[in-house]
Structures are given as structure tokens and as C-alpha cells.
Motif scaffolding. Structure first.
Motif, PDB file in Angstrom:
ATOM      1  N   LEU A   1       0.835  -1.198   0.000  1.00  0.00           N
ATOM      2  CA  LEU A   1       0.000   0.000   0.000  1.00  0.00           C
ATOM      3  C   LEU A   1       0.870   1.248   0.000  1.00  0.00           C
ATOM      4  O   LEU A   1       1.964   1.263   0.582  1.00  0.00           O
ATOM      5  N   ASP A   2       0.376   2.302  -0.633  1.00  0.00           N
ATOM      6  CA  ASP A   2       0.988   3.616  -0.475  1.00  0.00           C
ATOM      7  C   ASP A   2       0.579   4.135   0.891  1.00  0.00           C
ATOM      8  O   ASP A   2      -0.524   3.854   1.375  1.00  0.00           O
ATOM      9  N   VAL A   3       1.452   4.926   1.522  1.00  0.00           N
ATOM     10  CA  VAL A   3       1.211   5.410   2.879  1.00  0.00           C
ATOM     11  C   VAL A   3       1.511   6.901   2.962  1.00  0.00           C
ATOM     12  O   VAL A   3       2.560   7.352   2.498  1.00  0.00           O
ATOM     13  N   VAL A   4       0.569   7.641   3.555  1.00  0.00           N
ATOM     14  CA  VAL A   4       0.775   9.050   3.884  1.00  0.00           C
ATOM     15  C   VAL A   4       0.449   9.191   5.367  1.00  0.00           C
ATOM     16  O   VAL A   4      -0.574   8.688   5.835  1.00  0.00           O
ATOM     17  N   VAL A   5       1.328   9.858   6.103  1.00  0.00           N
ATOM     18  CA  VAL A   5       1.186   9.966   7.555  1.00  0.00           C
ATOM     19  C   VAL A   5       1.240  11.433   7.983  1.00  0.00           C
ATOM     20  O   VAL A   5       2.008  12.223   7.420  1.00  0.00           O
ATOM     21  N   ASN A   6       0.415  11.769   8.997  1.00  0.00           N
ATOM     22  CA  ASN A   6       0.438  13.096   9.607  1.00  0.00           C
ATOM     23  C   ASN A   6       0.240  14.193   8.566  1.00  0.00           C
ATOM     24  O   ASN A   6       0.991  15.157   8.505  1.00  0.00           O
ATOM     25  N   SER A   7      -0.791  14.030   7.763  1.00  0.00           N
ATOM     26  CA  SER A   7      -1.043  14.968   6.670  1.00  0.00           C
ATOM     27  C   SER A   7      -2.542  15.117   6.472  1.00  0.00           C
ATOM     28  O   SER A   7      -3.314  14.241   6.840  1.00  0.00           O
ATOM     29  N   CYS A   8      -2.938  16.222   5.864  1.00  0.00           N
ATOM     30  CA  CYS A   8      -4.345  16.490   5.598  1.00  0.00           C
ATOM     31  C   CYS A   8      -4.499  16.878   4.133  1.00  0.00           C
ATOM     32  O   CYS A   8      -3.822  17.803   3.667  1.00  0.00           O
ATOM     33  N   PRO A   9      -5.387  16.193   3.391  1.00  0.00           N
ATOM     34  CA  PRO A   9      -5.534  16.544   1.981  1.00  0.00           C
ATOM     35  C   PRO A   9      -6.008  17.979   1.763  1.00  0.00           C
ATOM     36  O   PRO A   9      -5.633  18.607   0.769  1.00  0.00           O
ATOM     37  N   ALA A  10      -6.784  18.518   2.684  1.00  0.00           N
ATOM     38  CA  ALA A  10      -7.240  19.902   2.523  1.00  0.00           C
ATOM     39  C   ALA A  10      -6.055  20.868   2.622  1.00  0.00           C
ATOM     40  O   ALA A  10      -6.006  21.873   1.905  1.00  0.00           O
ATOM     41  N   ARG A  11      -5.109  20.578   3.472  1.00  0.00           N
ATOM     42  CA  ARG A  11      -3.901  21.417   3.561  1.00  0.00           C
ATOM     43  C   ARG A  11      -2.973  21.167   2.383  1.00  0.00           C
ATOM     44  O   ARG A  11      -2.379  22.097   1.843  1.00  0.00           O
ATOM     45  N   GLU A  12      -2.824  19.910   2.016  1.00  0.00           N
ATOM     46  CA  GLU A  12      -1.946  19.560   0.887  1.00  0.00           C
ATOM     47  C   GLU A  12      -2.458  20.156  -0.422  1.00  0.00           C
ATOM     48  O   GLU A  12      -1.681  20.414  -1.332  1.00  0.00           O
ATOM     49  N   GLY A  13      -3.773  20.351  -0.517  1.00  0.00           N
ATOM     50  CA  GLY A  13      -4.354  20.885  -1.740  1.00  0.00           C
ATOM     51  C   GLY A  13      -3.737  22.194  -2.180  1.00  0.00           C
ATOM     52  O   GLY A  13      -3.624  22.466  -3.383  1.00  0.00           O
ATOM     53  N   TRP A  14      -3.315  23.002  -1.232  1.00  0.00           N
ATOM     54  CA  TRP A  14      -2.663  24.281  -1.570  1.00  0.00           C
ATOM     55  C   TRP A  14      -1.386  24.031  -2.372  1.00  0.00           C
ATOM     56  O   TRP A  14      -1.050  24.812  -3.253  1.00  0.00           O
ATOM     57  N   ASN A  15      -0.673  22.950  -2.050  1.00  0.00           N
ATOM     58  CA  ASN A  15       0.596  22.650  -2.742  1.00  0.00           C
ATOM     59  C   ASN A  15       0.376  22.216  -4.177  1.00  0.00           C
ATOM     60  O   ASN A  15       1.297  22.298  -4.980  1.00  0.00           O
ATOM     61  N   TYR A  16      -0.822  21.728  -4.475  1.00  0.00           N
ATOM     62  CA  TYR A  16      -1.072  21.150  -5.791  1.00  0.00           C
ATOM     63  C   TYR A  16      -2.142  21.913  -6.573  1.00  0.00           C
ATOM     64  O   TYR A  16      -2.662  21.413  -7.560  1.00  0.00           O
ATOM     65  N   GLY A  17      -2.473  23.101  -6.128  1.00  0.00           N
ATOM     66  CA  GLY A  17      -3.414  23.934  -6.848  1.00  0.00           C
ATOM     67  C   GLY A  17      -4.840  23.398  -6.864  1.00  0.00           C
ATOM     68  O   GLY A  17      -5.577  23.652  -7.791  1.00  0.00           O
ATOM     69  N   LEU A  18      -5.213  22.666  -5.836  1.00  0.00           N
ATOM     70  CA  LEU A  18      -6.573  22.119  -5.755  1.00  0.00           C
ATOM     71  C   LEU A  18      -7.442  22.982  -4.866  1.00  0.00           C
ATOM     72  O   LEU A  18      -7.020  23.634  -3.987  1.00  0.00           O
TER      73      LEU A  18
END
Length: 141
Positions: A124-141
């Protein structure tokens, strides 16, 4: 060894349309899962499946009590997003592995090194201690 998120994995999970099971998503509007799941569905364009102890429907989406209760027709689950505390996330990760999920995403403040290693070992791919709503800023979402 502590997990370090791979930015390429984060971006791929956020940009590739798919099905996200959101564990810990309930009708409680004061919990972060409530708003973040709307972001995942309405901004990122993902299908969301609420998973909570009562099996409550949330945001008009059918809810289930556990990952195992999600019908095969909804599989594969692309991402299991974990809004549970660190003491409970290991069991959720084991369920994600068992149902053949492709990735697990542990929200801010959620850690379990042994369980995330089990997920990685299972492919499985794993992402830890992260929030997609916050990450969205990094990816223009």
C-alpha cells in the motif's frame, strides 16, 4: 523508523480520481473529518464512503460500520483516510490491507510506525500526519 511522506505519492493520490473510505467520518460537524471529507469529495472530485461506529450516512453518502462492510461493488478502495486516534489506527490499517485498499492516509497527529510498515510491506501507499485539505494548496486544488 519513522515514515517520511513521498511528495510524488501525495500528489498522485490527490490528483487520481478514485474512491476514498473515510474512517471516523460521522455527522458530528465539529470534527475535522466532516469538513475535510467535503473537500475530498467536492474539490478533489473523489467518491467518499463514510465509515463510522454507527454506520451513519454522511453528506448524503451511504455509511458503513467497518471497512469490511463496504460492498464489493464499491471496491477497490483507493484510499482509506484515517480520522481515528493513534491507538486505533493499527486495526484500521489491518482492515485496509485485508480489503485490498491501495493506500492509507493518516490524518494530522495520527501515527503508528509498526502499522504503517505493515501497510508498506503489503504494497500500500502510505501518507502519515497529513491532511488533503492542507496539501491541496501545494497542488493547486
Amino acid at each position: 523508523m519513522m515514515h517520511v511522506n513521498d511528495p510524488a505519492v501525495v500528489e498522485r493520490l490527490m490528483r487520481t480520481k478514485g474512491t476514498w473510505a473515510v474512517v471516523g467520518l460521522s455527522t458530528n460537524q465539529w470534527r475535522s473529518a466532516y469538513d475535510v471529507s467535503l473537500y475530498v469529495r467536492d474539490t478533489m472530485g473523489m467518491e467518499i464512503i463514510p465509515v463510522n461506529l454507527k454506520g451513519e450516512d454522511v453528506h448524503g453518502e451511504k455509511g458503513y460500520e467497518s471497512l469490511a462492510d463496504i460492498p464489493e461493488a464499491k471496491h477497490p478502495i483507493d484510499v482509506v483516510e484515517c480520522f481515528v486516534n493513534s491507538q486505533r489506527v493499527g486495526a484500521v490499517i489491518d482492515q485496509a490491507i485485508a480489503i485490498g485498499a491501495k493506500a492509507v492516509w493518516l490524518q494530522l497527529g495520527v501515527f503508528d510506525d509498526e502499522a504503517t510498515q505493515r501497510a508498506k510491506d503489503a504494497g500500500l501507499d502510505v501518507v502519515v500526519n497529513s491532511c488533503p485539505a492542507r496539501e491541496g494548496w501545494n497542488y493547486g486544488l
